[in-house]
Design an enzyme around this catalytic site. Structure first.
Site, mmCIF file in Angstrom:
data_model
loop_
_atom_site.group_PDB
_atom_site.id
_atom_site.type_symbol
_atom_site.label_atom_id
_atom_site.label_comp_id
_atom_site.label_asym_id
_atom_site.label_seq_id
_atom_site.Cartn_x
_atom_site.Cartn_y
_atom_site.Cartn_z
ATOM 1 N N GLU A 263 0.835 -1.210 0.000
ATOM 2 C CA GLU A 263 0.000 0.000 0.000
ATOM 3 C C GLU A 263 0.865 1.254 0.000
ATOM 4 O O GLU A 263 0.458 2.294 -0.521
ATOM 5 C CB GLU A 263 -0.973 -0.022 1.179
ATOM 6 C CG GLU A 263 -1.898 -1.253 1.232
ATOM 7 C CD GLU A 263 -2.681 -1.528 -0.051
ATOM 8 O OE1 GLU A 263 -2.914 -0.585 -0.829
ATOM 9 O OE2 GLU A 263 -3.045 -2.701 -0.283
ATOM 10 N N GLU A 301 -0.943 -0.664 -9.777
ATOM 11 C CA GLU A 301 -0.465 -1.909 -9.172
ATOM 12 C C GLU A 301 1.035 -2.095 -9.421
ATOM 13 O O GLU A 301 1.729 -2.730 -8.625
ATOM 14 C CB GLU A 301 -1.278 -3.079 -9.745
ATOM 15 C CG GLU A 301 -1.203 -4.363 -8.943
ATOM 16 C CD GLU A 301 -1.821 -4.279 -7.554
ATOM 17 O OE1 GLU A 301 -2.479 -3.266 -7.223
ATOM 18 O OE2 GLU A 301 -1.620 -5.231 -6.782
HETATM 19 ZN ZN ZN Z 1 -2.682 -3.075 -4.960
#
Ligand code: ZN
Length: 508
Positions: A263, A301
């Site tokens: 994160e 991502e």
């Molecule tokens: Zn992620």
């Protein structure tokens, strides 16, 4: 003047969507369970208000006028990119009938409740009619939104613009061909390993260590915070308030730490966006109606995976940080050798559950889901045949027998949320992370920093190549500018092959 009026309107839409995100953060960290129903209504009201403001005739008039005013600017000037994205989003939303949108939202609530029960009882039949409705609705959505070749194109395009069923099939076939045999070979070599990190670790100390790592990666706590949650996520309300979360397990070190690193990577992206893009279309996903500055879900991502895997699982990182970790957890780690720790942190254990998967086999879980989603969308697979199809693909790619649907086709929440098409972005993120990291570490200043656990140069490199651009460039434009080519799986395959064969002594 005209552009300023357009920008002001988008700023208001961004404000509404940031408010939805604040509510979302609160719902997933602080809110008592009793608040769920009314919170859902509050968020829906604000989202609809944002959508209505976007699709209004007035917005198109403002776009028209601002386009005339800015037509002498370069095509990739921030203003022109913001206008193009806003126009595309208005036209997209106008193609989706409000009735379909409403039915989709309603179905999601019912389907999710059915999925929770079906999973608890491991009974696919309870979920089947709802999934049939979701597939039918996704096909209806694809027809309304429009697509070139395959109905899946319309769905994946919501998350990862530019990707299609055809491009994903090509990419995933290549990955699967390499990763299936590698996963088997390394999995066999690692089969006898004992999980030495499954021990008691005080949560307060886990949190303190996670904060230290986030800070070292460059996460700015004066514009962020770290809180516990059930399903970890990052969310931002402009670059000035970017929050991350993680989940603590008192009897295992890895999940919370890995979650914090992941994160943090997302958070660095949002904190690093050009301040000039605050409250603009270049920090707002106007298609998904979500306040986010990343270029695509896959691009986002890529940043979380880069910090979680390429930095956070690496030998140089732990050479510096393992002594600090040992000092914090002397009982659990004081006498555990570095090599054992590092190998365990990079364990490979082919399993049935995606969210528990290791770095090497994770993509196999993603790719089989995408294969199924495409077949459901084009009708070549019927929902009633789904459990058998699922089990066959798990056997083919992971070599495992699925004992029941709870550990198989019912494990993920995604389909019950009413969305097909988001899974590919996880693997695209992995591929993109390796491609960027390969070029970043060829920079001598970045690589010297990585060797000394000084992550300032890496963050500066990524900030310049990716973060600061927000949504101005597409994912492939970012990649071409930073690495000289569009998405390319070669660096990712080379990275996994080299790393895991060396770690587990498996010959090429
Ligand atoms: Zn992620």
């Amino acid at each position: 003047m005209s552009y300023a009026a357009f920008a002001e309107r988008i700023a208001s839409i961004n404000d509404l969507l940031c408010a939805v995100s604040v509510m979302q953060w609160d719902a997933r960290t602080m809110m008592p369970d009793g608040g769920a129903v009314t919170r859902g209504q509050q968020m829906a009201t604000l989202s609809v208000a944002a959508r209505d403001m976007l699709v209004a005739d007035e917005t198109l008039r403002l776009i028209d006028a601002a386009e005339r005013e800015t037509q002498s600017l370069a095509e990739d000037a921030p203003e022109r990119r913001a206008l193009a994205q806003a126009r595309r989003a208005v036209l997209h939303h106008r193609r989706i009938p409000p009735d379909l949108q409403r039915r989709r939202t309603e179905l999601r609530t019912v389907a999710q409740a059915a999925w929770i029960k079906a999973r608890a009882e491991s009974n696919f039949a309870l979920f089947r009619p709802h999934l049939e409705a979701i597939v039918a609705m996704s096909r209806e959505y694809a027809e309304a939104a429009g697509y070139a070749t395959h109905p899946y194109d319309a769905m994946v395009g919501l998350f990862e613009p530019g990707e299609t069923a055809a491009s994903l099939t090509l990419l995933f076939d290549r990955l699967r061909m390499a990763l299936v045999p590698l996963g088997r070979a390394v999995g066999a070599a690692a089969a006898g390993d004992i999980d030495v990190l499954a021990q008691p670790f005080a949560i307060a100390d886990q949190e303190a260590f996670g904060r230290l790592v986030a800070e070292r990666f460059g996460y700015d706590f004066s514009r962020g915070r770290l809180d516990p949650t059930v399903h970890p996520f990052e969310i931002s309300f402009t670059r000035n308030d970017v929050r991350i979360t993680t989940r603590y397990n008192a009897n295992h070190l890895v999940p919370a730490l890995q979650g914090t690193m992941h994160e943090t990577g997302h958070g660095l992206y949002e904190q690093g966006i050009d301040p000039a893009f605050t409250r603009t279309a270049l920090a707002t996903d106007l298609i998904q109606l979500y306040a986010v500055g990343g270029a695509s879900f896959g691009a986002h991502e890529s940043q979380s995976r880069l910090y979680e895997n390429h930095v956070g699982r690496s030998r140089p990182f732990w050479a510096v940080h393992y002594p600090l970790l040992q000092a914090r957890f002397p009982a659990a780690l004081g006498s555990l050798p570095f090599e054992t720790f590092h190998r365990t942190f990079n364990t490979v254990r082919p399993g049935l559950i995606r969210v528990e998967a290791d770095e090497l086999t994770y993509d196999l879980h993603i790719m089989l889901r995408v294969e199924i989603e495409m077949a459901l969308m084009d009708g070549s697979l019927a929902v009633r045949d789904l459990p058998e199809a699922w089990n066959a693909l798990v056997k083919r790619d992971l070599g495992l027998d699925v004992p029941d649907d709870r550990l198989g086709v019912l494990q993920d929440i995604h389909w019950s949320s009413g969305y097909l098409g988001s899974f590919p972005t996880y693997t695209i993120g992995n591929v993109m992370a390796a491609q960027l990291f390969d070029v970043a570490k060829a920079d001598p200043i970045v690589s010297a920093g990585l060797d000394d656990a000084d992550y300032g140069p890496l963050r500066a490199w990524l900030g310049e190549a990716v973060h600061r651009h927000g949504r101005r460039f597409t994912r492939d434009e970012l990649l071409i500018r930073a690495t000289g080519r569009a998405l390319d799986p070669a660096p990712y395959l080379a990275y996994l092959d080299g790393k895991y064969r060396a770690l587990y002594g498996v010959a090429a």
